[in-house]
Every structure is written in structure tokens, then in C-alpha cells.
Design a protein around this motif. Structure first.
Motif, short mmCIF file in Angstrom:
data_model
loop_
_atom_site.label_atom_id
_atom_site.label_comp_id
_atom_site.label_asym_id
_atom_site.label_seq_id
_atom_site.Cartn_x
_atom_site.Cartn_y
_atom_site.Cartn_z
N PHE A 135 4.07 40.44 -11.57
CA PHE A 135 4.96 40.13 -10.45
C PHE A 135 5.64 41.42 -10.02
CE2 PHE A 135 9.12 38.49 -8.80
CZ PHE A 135 8.59 37.89 -7.66
N MET A 136 5.38 41.86 -8.78
CA MET A 136 5.92 43.12 -8.29
C MET A 136 6.90 42.89 -7.15
SD MET A 136 2.83 45.93 -8.52
CE MET A 136 4.06 47.25 -8.45
N ILE A 137 7.91 43.74 -7.11
CA ILE A 137 8.96 43.66 -6.10
C ILE A 137 9.17 45.06 -5.53
CG2 ILE A 137 11.36 43.05 -5.63
CD1 ILE A 137 11.21 41.54 -8.40
N SER A 138 9.16 45.18 -4.23
CA SER A 138 9.58 46.44 -3.61
C SER A 138 11.01 46.25 -3.13
CB SER A 138 8.66 46.80 -2.43
OG SER A 138 8.78 45.85 -1.39
N TYR A 139 11.83 47.28 -3.31
CA TYR A 139 13.24 47.14 -2.94
C TYR A 139 13.77 48.48 -2.44
CZ TYR A 139 14.58 49.64 -7.20
OH TYR A 139 14.74 50.60 -8.17
N GLN A 140 14.89 48.38 -1.76
CA GLN A 140 15.60 49.58 -1.31
C GLN A 140 17.02 49.49 -1.84
OE1 GLN A 140 15.20 50.37 2.84
NE2 GLN A 140 16.66 52.06 2.85
N ARG A 141 17.47 50.53 -2.47
CA ARG A 141 18.77 50.50 -3.11
C ARG A 141 19.88 50.19 -2.11
NH1 ARG A 141 19.02 54.91 -7.99
NH2 ARG A 141 17.05 54.34 -8.95
N GLY A 142 20.72 49.25 -2.50
CA GLY A 142 21.82 48.84 -1.64
C GLY A 142 21.45 47.79 -0.63
N GLN A 143 20.15 47.50 -0.49
CA GLN A 143 19.71 46.51 0.49
C GLN A 143 18.92 45.36 -0.13
OE1 GLN A 143 17.82 48.19 3.94
NE2 GLN A 143 19.20 49.95 4.02
N GLY A 144 18.58 45.48 -1.41
CA GLY A 144 17.89 44.39 -2.08
C GLY A 144 16.39 44.43 -1.89
N ALA A 145 15.75 43.30 -2.22
CA ALA A 145 14.30 43.21 -2.20
C ALA A 145 13.75 43.23 -0.78
CB ALA A 145 13.86 41.94 -2.91
N LYS A 146 12.62 43.90 -0.60
CA LYS A 146 11.94 43.95 0.69
C LYS A 146 10.72 43.05 0.71
CE LYS A 146 11.34 48.09 2.35
NZ LYS A 146 10.93 49.51 2.39
N ALA A 147 10.00 42.98 -0.43
CA ALA A 147 8.79 42.16 -0.49
C ALA A 147 8.44 41.87 -1.94
CB ALA A 147 7.62 42.87 0.21
N THR A 148 7.67 40.82 -2.16
CA THR A 148 7.19 40.48 -3.50
C THR A 148 5.71 40.11 -3.43
OG1 THR A 148 7.71 38.11 -3.31
CG2 THR A 148 9.46 39.55 -4.13
N ALA A 149 5.03 40.30 -4.55
CA ALA A 149 3.62 39.92 -4.64
C ALA A 149 3.30 39.63 -6.10
CB ALA A 149 2.71 41.02 -4.10
N ALA A 150 2.39 38.71 -6.34
CA ALA A 150 2.03 38.33 -7.71
C ALA A 150 0.52 38.30 -7.86
CB ALA A 150 2.63 36.97 -8.06
N HIS A 151 0.08 38.55 -9.10
CA HIS A 151 -1.35 38.48 -9.42
C HIS A 151 -1.50 37.91 -10.82
CE1 HIS A 151 -5.56 39.71 -8.78
NE2 HIS A 151 -5.58 39.89 -10.10
N TYR A 152 -2.56 37.14 -11.02
CA TYR A 152 -2.83 36.53 -12.32
C TYR A 152 -4.08 37.18 -12.91
CZ TYR A 152 0.69 33.05 -11.27
OH TYR A 152 1.88 32.42 -10.99
N LEU A 153 -3.86 37.99 -13.96
CA LEU A 153 -4.92 38.76 -14.59
C LEU A 153 -5.49 37.99 -15.78
CD1 LEU A 153 -6.30 41.62 -14.64
CD2 LEU A 153 -4.48 42.30 -16.21
N ASP A 154 -6.82 37.90 -15.87
CA ASP A 154 -7.44 37.23 -17.01
C ASP A 154 -7.03 37.93 -18.30
OD1 ASP A 154 -8.74 35.45 -15.34
OD2 ASP A 154 -10.58 36.64 -15.24
N VAL A 155 -6.77 37.15 -19.34
CA VAL A 155 -6.29 37.73 -20.59
C VAL A 155 -7.31 38.69 -21.19
CG1 VAL A 155 -7.13 35.83 -22.04
CG2 VAL A 155 -5.20 37.21 -22.81
N GLU A 156 -8.61 38.42 -20.99
CA GLU A 156 -9.64 39.33 -21.51
C GLU A 156 -9.55 40.70 -20.85
OE1 GLU A 156 -10.20 36.33 -20.30
OE2 GLU A 156 -10.89 35.13 -22.02
N ASP A 157 -9.31 40.73 -19.55
CA ASP A 157 -9.14 42.00 -18.85
C ASP A 157 -7.83 42.68 -19.28
OD1 ASP A 157 -11.52 41.74 -17.42
OD2 ASP A 157 -10.55 40.61 -15.82
N ALA A 158 -6.79 41.88 -19.46
CA ALA A 158 -5.49 42.43 -19.86
C ALA A 158 -5.59 43.15 -21.20
CB ALA A 158 -4.45 41.32 -19.92
N ARG A 159 -6.38 42.60 -22.12
CA ARG A 159 -6.54 43.23 -23.44
C ARG A 159 -7.15 44.63 -23.31
NH1 ARG A 159 -8.53 38.00 -25.40
NH2 ARG A 159 -6.97 37.04 -26.74
#
Length: 266
Positions: A135-159
Motif C-alpha cells: 500500500f503506497m501513499i504519495s504526500y506533500q508535507r503540510g498538505q497531507g496525502a495526494k494519492a494512494t495505490a495498492a497491489h497484492y503480491l503473490d507470497v511465492e514472489d514475495a519470498r
């Protein structure tokens, strides 16, 4: 400015502070407290800051809770409420009920968090469905989050990726993973793409994490491919040391999970 010499914020500053990540991203500290007081208490008392932003968030939470506990003032002096006879009663300590056991549980338990100047990466446990959630968040200091994005990685690849980062401190090749949902974008196909790349020696921060999402097309038996440019694209650059720390944390977590799974089968 050193992260250890952040000026103490006022109650008003703390209340208006916009949280840059987690479930209350984009909301003020006051809004977060109204919805989940236990979360703000966790920020103030239990969160372990990793950088200047973390220390600032913790300072804001402490200042906000301290302001809430201050009695209201009249003519510059704290006032206690009087009873019906005009006398000020002696206040007795009141024990607060403990939160319910499940009150602070998260949908995806946190494995590791990496914060840079413009992005936040949460690596989360979705192992119940055989995935690791990014789960990734882009933000600008003092202004909060600008955007979010999520990805689901297979556990075999994660290893494999965790091993490469933790043990080798490098990637032998660029890794790209395509995922998505047939109804994830307002009922339409949603494409999710995760890229992990090593830009090679000579770069201060050679490891690149990137998560993007946007419109997708369903192909074959349910696979999703990108359809045009992504609507959200968030990237994070890591030094090799940062990447190794992340890799070790993820590798250790997956090993512990696997051990528990094996023990449960005996």
C-alpha cells in the motif's frame, strides 16, 4: 532541523494537522480522534518514529491529547463546573473502560513501513489469501496525502524478492507483476501493476518500488491488463541499506508465518 528538536505545536495546530498516511490519510487529527480516539492515543504513546515526519506526527498527537485534557478557562483561569447549590464538587477519579479486544485490529496487519520525503510504503499481511499487500501513499508535507495505490503480491514472489533484497542487496532483473480486479473501479475492470527495479551502481538510491493502478481490460479467463495510462502512479527510491532492512523484515515475517503454518498441520 533535527528530528529531536521539533517545536511543540499548539492545540489548534495539532487539531488542524492533516495525517499523511494510514486509514485516516487526508483527514485532520481532530477528525481522526472523533472517529477513533484509540488510534490517536496509539500515535501519541506507542508509535515509534523513524524519521522527522514520524516525530512530527507523534508531537502533534501528544499536543492534541494534552489540549483535550486541559480544563476550559474563564477570565484566563481554569474553572470547574459547579453543582446545583453553587458549590464546586470535588472530582473523583473515574476509571475509563478498556477498549474492546478487537477495537484496534487492522484489516491487514502491518509487516513493515518505509517513509521517504514524498512517499510511504506499507507492507501488509494478506496471507489469508496467499498475498502480501503493498500500500503506497504519495504526500506533500503540510498538505497531507495526494494519492494512494495498492497491489497484492503473490507470497511465492514475495519470498524471492525478499531474499534478493535481504541477502544480495540487489536485484538480478527487473520484476513486473500484473494484477487487477474485474469490478474494482466503480464496477469496471481495475488494473494494478507493481514494478521493482535495480538501477545499478552509481546511484545513491538504486532500488525503485512503483505501484500504479488505472483502467483495465479483462483478457483470457479473468486476467487484467492495463488499458491506457494509469490514473495513479507512485514510486519510491531506496538506498541499498534501506532495501536490505525491508527485505530482512519481510523475509523474517514470511518465515515465521510459514513455521506457524507447518506447526498447525502437525
Amino acid at each position: 532541523m533535527s528530528i529531536h528538536t521539533i517545536p511543540a505545536p499548539t492545540f489548534e495546530e495539532a487539531a488542524a494537522f492533516v495525517l499523511p498516511f494510514d486509514k485516516f490519510q487526508g483527514k485532520t487529527l481532530a477528525q481522526a480522534h472523533a472517529e477513533d480516539p484509540a488510534y490517536v492515543r496509539w500515535l501519541a504513546k506507542q508509535m515509534v518514529p523513524r524519521d522527522e515526519l514520524g516525530h512530527r506526527i507523534k508531537a502533534m498527537a501528544i499536543a492534541y491529547l494534552a489540549g483535550l485534557n486541559q480544563p476550559k478557562k474563564r477570565n484566563g483561569k481554569p474553572q470547574a463546573k459547579a453543582n446545583g447549590n453553587g458549590h464546586t464538587p470535588v472530582q473523583k477519579p473515574v476509571s475509563k473502560p478498556s477498549p474492546a479486544p478487537d477495537a484496534e485490529k487492522k484489516t491487514h496487519p502491518r509487516i513493515y513501513t518505509q517513509i521517504t520525503r514524498s512517499a510511504i510504503l506499507h507492507i501488509e499481511d494478506a496471507l489469508a489469501i496467499g498475498k502480501v499487500r503493498l500500500f503506497m501513499i504519495s504526500y506533500q508535507r503540510g498538505q497531507g496525502a495526494k494519492a494512494t495505490a495498492a497491489h497484492y503480491l503473490d507470497v511465492e514472489d514475495a519470498r524471492v524478492l525478499a531474499f534478493d533484497l535481504a541477502v544480495r542487496g540487489a536485484l538480478p532483473a527487473r520484476f513486473t507483476d500484473y494484477k487487477g480486479s474485474a469490478t474494482g473501479l466503480n464496477g469496471q475492470p481495475l488494473s494494478r501493476v507493481f514494478k521493482l527495479e535495480d538501477r545499478g551502481e552509481g546511484q545513491r538510491a538504486p532500488i525503485v518500488f512503483q505501484v500504479s493502478q488505472g483502467p483495465g481490460d479483462v483478457v483470457g479467463e479473468g486476467a487484467i491488463k492495463p488499458a491506457g495510462k494509469p490514473t495513479v502512479e507512485i514510486a519510491m527510491l531506496l538506498t541499498r541499506w534501506q532495501a536490505r532492512r525491508l527485505g530482512h523484515a519481510l523475509q523474517s515475517y514470511l518465515q515465521a508465518w510459514q513455521t506457524k503454518q507447518v506447526a498447525g498441520c502437525k
